[in-house]
Design a protein around this motif. Structure first.
Motif, mmCIF file in Angstrom:
data_model
loop_
_atom_site.group_PDB
_atom_site.id
_atom_site.type_symbol
_atom_site.label_atom_id
_atom_site.label_comp_id
_atom_site.label_asym_id
_atom_site.label_seq_id
_atom_site.Cartn_x
_atom_site.Cartn_y
_atom_site.Cartn_z
ATOM 1 N N LEU A 129 65.662 -24.998 43.661
ATOM 2 C CA LEU A 129 66.393 -26.146 43.153
ATOM 3 C C LEU A 129 67.894 -25.886 43.230
ATOM 4 C CD1 LEU A 129 65.750 -28.526 40.332
ATOM 5 C CD2 LEU A 129 67.793 -27.101 40.064
ATOM 6 N N LEU A 130 68.637 -26.870 43.750
ATOM 7 C CA LEU A 130 70.092 -26.877 43.729
ATOM 8 C C LEU A 130 70.517 -28.233 43.202
ATOM 9 C CD1 LEU A 130 72.952 -25.847 44.421
ATOM 10 C CD2 LEU A 130 72.590 -26.690 46.761
ATOM 11 N N SER A 131 71.135 -28.245 42.028
ATOM 12 C CA SER A 131 71.492 -29.498 41.372
ATOM 13 C C SER A 131 72.974 -29.496 41.018
ATOM 14 C CB SER A 131 70.647 -29.700 40.109
ATOM 15 O OG SER A 131 70.840 -31.000 39.566
ATOM 16 N N VAL A 132 73.540 -30.692 40.882
ATOM 17 C CA VAL A 132 74.969 -30.836 40.601
ATOM 18 C C VAL A 132 75.130 -31.546 39.265
ATOM 19 C CG1 VAL A 132 77.185 -31.664 41.465
ATOM 20 C CG2 VAL A 132 75.391 -30.969 43.080
ATOM 21 N N PHE A 133 75.984 -31.015 38.422
ATOM 22 C CA PHE A 133 76.192 -31.549 37.074
ATOM 23 C C PHE A 133 77.117 -32.760 37.143
ATOM 24 C CE2 PHE A 133 78.268 -31.338 32.777
ATOM 25 C CZ PHE A 133 77.138 -31.597 32.026
ATOM 26 N N GLN A 134 76.533 -33.918 37.379
ATOM 27 C CA GLN A 134 77.260 -35.190 37.357
ATOM 28 C C GLN A 134 76.938 -35.872 36.029
ATOM 29 O OE1 GLN A 134 79.504 -36.392 39.302
ATOM 30 N NE2 GLN A 134 79.330 -35.287 41.217
ATOM 31 N N ASN A 135 77.495 -35.329 34.962
ATOM 32 C CA ASN A 135 77.115 -35.777 33.618
ATOM 33 C C ASN A 135 77.466 -37.233 33.342
ATOM 34 O OD1 ASN A 135 79.842 -34.471 33.656
ATOM 35 N ND2 ASN A 135 79.953 -35.347 31.596
ATOM 36 N N TYR A 318 73.915 -37.086 27.555
ATOM 37 C CA TYR A 318 74.120 -35.866 28.332
ATOM 38 C C TYR A 318 72.953 -34.877 28.228
ATOM 39 C CZ TYR A 318 79.070 -37.151 28.932
ATOM 40 O OH TYR A 318 80.249 -37.777 29.248
ATOM 41 N N PRO A 319 72.302 -34.747 27.069
ATOM 42 C CA PRO A 319 71.180 -33.806 26.996
ATOM 43 C C PRO A 319 70.069 -34.098 28.002
ATOM 44 C CG PRO A 319 71.882 -34.423 24.789
ATOM 45 C CD PRO A 319 72.621 -35.324 25.739
ATOM 46 N N ALA A 320 69.998 -35.343 28.479
ATOM 47 C CA ALA A 320 68.936 -35.705 29.426
ATOM 48 C C ALA A 320 69.064 -34.947 30.740
ATOM 49 C CB ALA A 320 68.958 -37.216 29.682
ATOM 50 N N TYR A 321 70.299 -34.558 31.101
ATOM 51 C CA TYR A 321 70.457 -33.833 32.371
ATOM 52 C C TYR A 321 69.714 -32.501 32.333
ATOM 53 C CZ TYR A 321 72.324 -31.161 36.236
ATOM 54 O OH TYR A 321 72.421 -30.388 37.368
ATOM 55 N N TYR A 322 69.984 -31.685 31.322
ATOM 56 C CA TYR A 322 69.333 -30.373 31.283
ATOM 57 C C TYR A 322 67.848 -30.477 30.932
ATOM 58 C CZ TYR A 322 73.189 -27.363 32.484
ATOM 59 O OH TYR A 322 74.177 -26.704 33.189
ATOM 60 N N ALA A 323 67.458 -31.525 30.221
ATOM 61 C CA ALA A 323 66.018 -31.750 30.021
ATOM 62 C C ALA A 323 65.343 -31.991 31.365
ATOM 63 C CB ALA A 323 65.795 -32.926 29.080
ATOM 64 N N ALA A 324 66.027 -32.735 32.244
ATOM 65 C CA ALA A 324 65.478 -32.997 33.576
ATOM 66 C C ALA A 324 65.454 -31.726 34.425
ATOM 67 C CB ALA A 324 66.290 -34.090 34.275
ATOM 68 N N VAL A 337 70.128 -34.622 40.074
ATOM 69 C CA VAL A 337 71.268 -34.886 40.964
ATOM 70 C C VAL A 337 71.172 -33.908 42.134
ATOM 71 C CG1 VAL A 337 73.763 -35.087 41.214
ATOM 72 C CG2 VAL A 337 72.713 -35.511 38.978
ATOM 73 N N THR A 338 70.899 -34.420 43.315
ATOM 74 C CA THR A 338 70.677 -33.543 44.454
ATOM 75 C C THR A 338 71.987 -33.176 45.156
ATOM 76 O OG1 THR A 338 70.445 -35.287 46.123
ATOM 77 C CG2 THR A 338 68.478 -34.711 44.828
ATOM 78 N N ALA A 339 71.936 -32.093 45.912
ATOM 79 C CA ALA A 339 73.092 -31.678 46.702
ATOM 80 C C ALA A 339 73.404 -32.695 47.785
ATOM 81 C CB ALA A 339 72.832 -30.305 47.312
#
Length: 364
Positions: A129-135, A318-324, A337-339
């Motif tokens: 997995l490679l994800s981008v933090f687009q909060n 915002y917590p939904a990002y890291y839950a995902a 959020v994909t690369a």
């Protein structure tokens, strides 16, 4: 794509590289409060930052002075989060992926779309997995606008105006305001990464880009007042403003459609709450703003003179990002959020830089 070995019921061990603004305000608190994740190690050589983190997260968090210390114990970790300066994103993500570790990178993922796609290819090759933090996809106003669009409240959208404006007449310095291209500083790549990503998520691919970038403040080294116009392939036009020189702030969103418009002032409260030390808690409201700040939906009259109806703002999340992220690593759920999405936004940012230099629109 998972790329992790955590067993069911055991929290995934996360190492966070960088404990400046991004690491301390956003990533560390969100990681530490996400079920299924454990903040294992923070990489910072700054004693004051170590003490700050120890005071908040206790003795359960260890520290490393350099990222190299992580690679030696890669088998003890399940996720690397990169919140260090922009110029380090690509080299650190490359090493982490080659070490067999899934990676989250703060935006912008890279300085160029080509570098972003190279990283995406490496992650695919390794099955990681490679994800981008687009909060800002989980801002309250963005979530509310998506709801309005999904419900067809605005009709066909013709123009999307998005502003991320500040009044900072004196440069703060540091790498974010450095004129060295290697630092990948300036507002185009900082706040511009947010507004461009939001526009592409809402209205799809860009067909052409026009931009104006200026260095306004005495002593400033890089763009501090930037405008980006995107013509999307579906005909929607996005007008995006990012600025540190705005003495009177405009609406955060002004969205104009064939049936109605939506106007929303004010920023999502989550960043301010995190800066103040507030933390997401299942037992308390999070991301909720007062009714006085709700936007308005209507047609034919200014919302400032009572036009339209108040539109309840959905809570920011915002917590939904890291839950995902936890679900993606544990259960193979979708990457939030994909690369490749980040690369598409970088295509636009690169086109904007070229447009501003050449004074003409750039086709994609």
């Amino acid at each position: 794509m998972t790329g992790t070995t955590g067993t069911t019921g055991t929290p995934l061990r996360v190492a966070l590289i960088g404990y400046g603004l991004a690491g301390s305000v956003f990533h560390a608190p969100l990681i530490a409060t996400t079920e299924g994740l454990a903040l294992d190690t923070i990489v910072t050589s700054n004693p004051e930052r170590q003490e700050q983190a120890r005071a908040e997260f206790g003795d359960g968090v260890s520290f490393a002075a350099t990222p190299e210390e992580l690679w030696a114990r890669a088998d003890e970790l399940d996720l690397i989060v990169i919140a260090s300066p922009n110029k380090t994103h690509v080299p650190l993500a490359t090493v982490a992926l080659k070490a067999g570790l899934p990676v989250v990178v703060d935006k912008p993922l890279a300085g160029t779309a080509a570098e972003a796609r190279e990283l995406a290819a490496l992650a695919d090759e390794r099955g990681l997995l490679l994800s981008v933090f687009q909060n800002r996809r989980w801002d309250n106003d963005f979530l509310t606008l998506r709801k309005l669009l999904d419900e067809g409240e605005l009709g066909d959208v013709w123009r999307f105006e998005s502003r991320f404006e500040r009044w900072r007449p004196q440069p703060k310095g540091g790498w974010r305001e450095s004129g060295d291209p290697a630092e990948i500083g300036g507002l185009l790549y900082d706040l511009g990464s947010h507004v461009v990503d939001q526009a592409l998520v809402l209205f799809g691919p860009a067909a052409s880009v026009y931009a104006e970038t200026d260095v306004r403040r005495p002593g400033a080294q890089t763009d501090d007042d930037t405008f980006i116009a995107i013509t999307h392939t579906n005909g929607v036009r996005s007008h995006l403003y990012v600025s540190a020189t705005t003495a009177q702030l405009g609406p955060r969103f002004r969205v104009l459609g064939s049936a109605a418009g939506y106007v929303k002032h004010g920023l999502d409260p989550q960043e301010a709450d995190l800066r103040e030390g507030r933390r997401p808690d299942a037992s308390a409201e999070w991301g909720v703003e007062p009714e006085a700040l709700w936007g308005r939906v209507g047609s034919g009259e200014s919302p400032l003179t009572g036009g339209g109806r108040p539109e309840p703002t959905l809570p920011g999340a915002y917590p939904a990002y890291y839950a995902a992220i936890a679900a993606a690593l544990r259960d193979g759920a979708p990457n939030p959020v994909t690369a490749q999405e980040a690369a598409a936004a970088l295509d636009v940012l690169e086109a904007a830089r070229r447009s501003a230099t050449e004074g003409t629109a750039v086709s994609l």
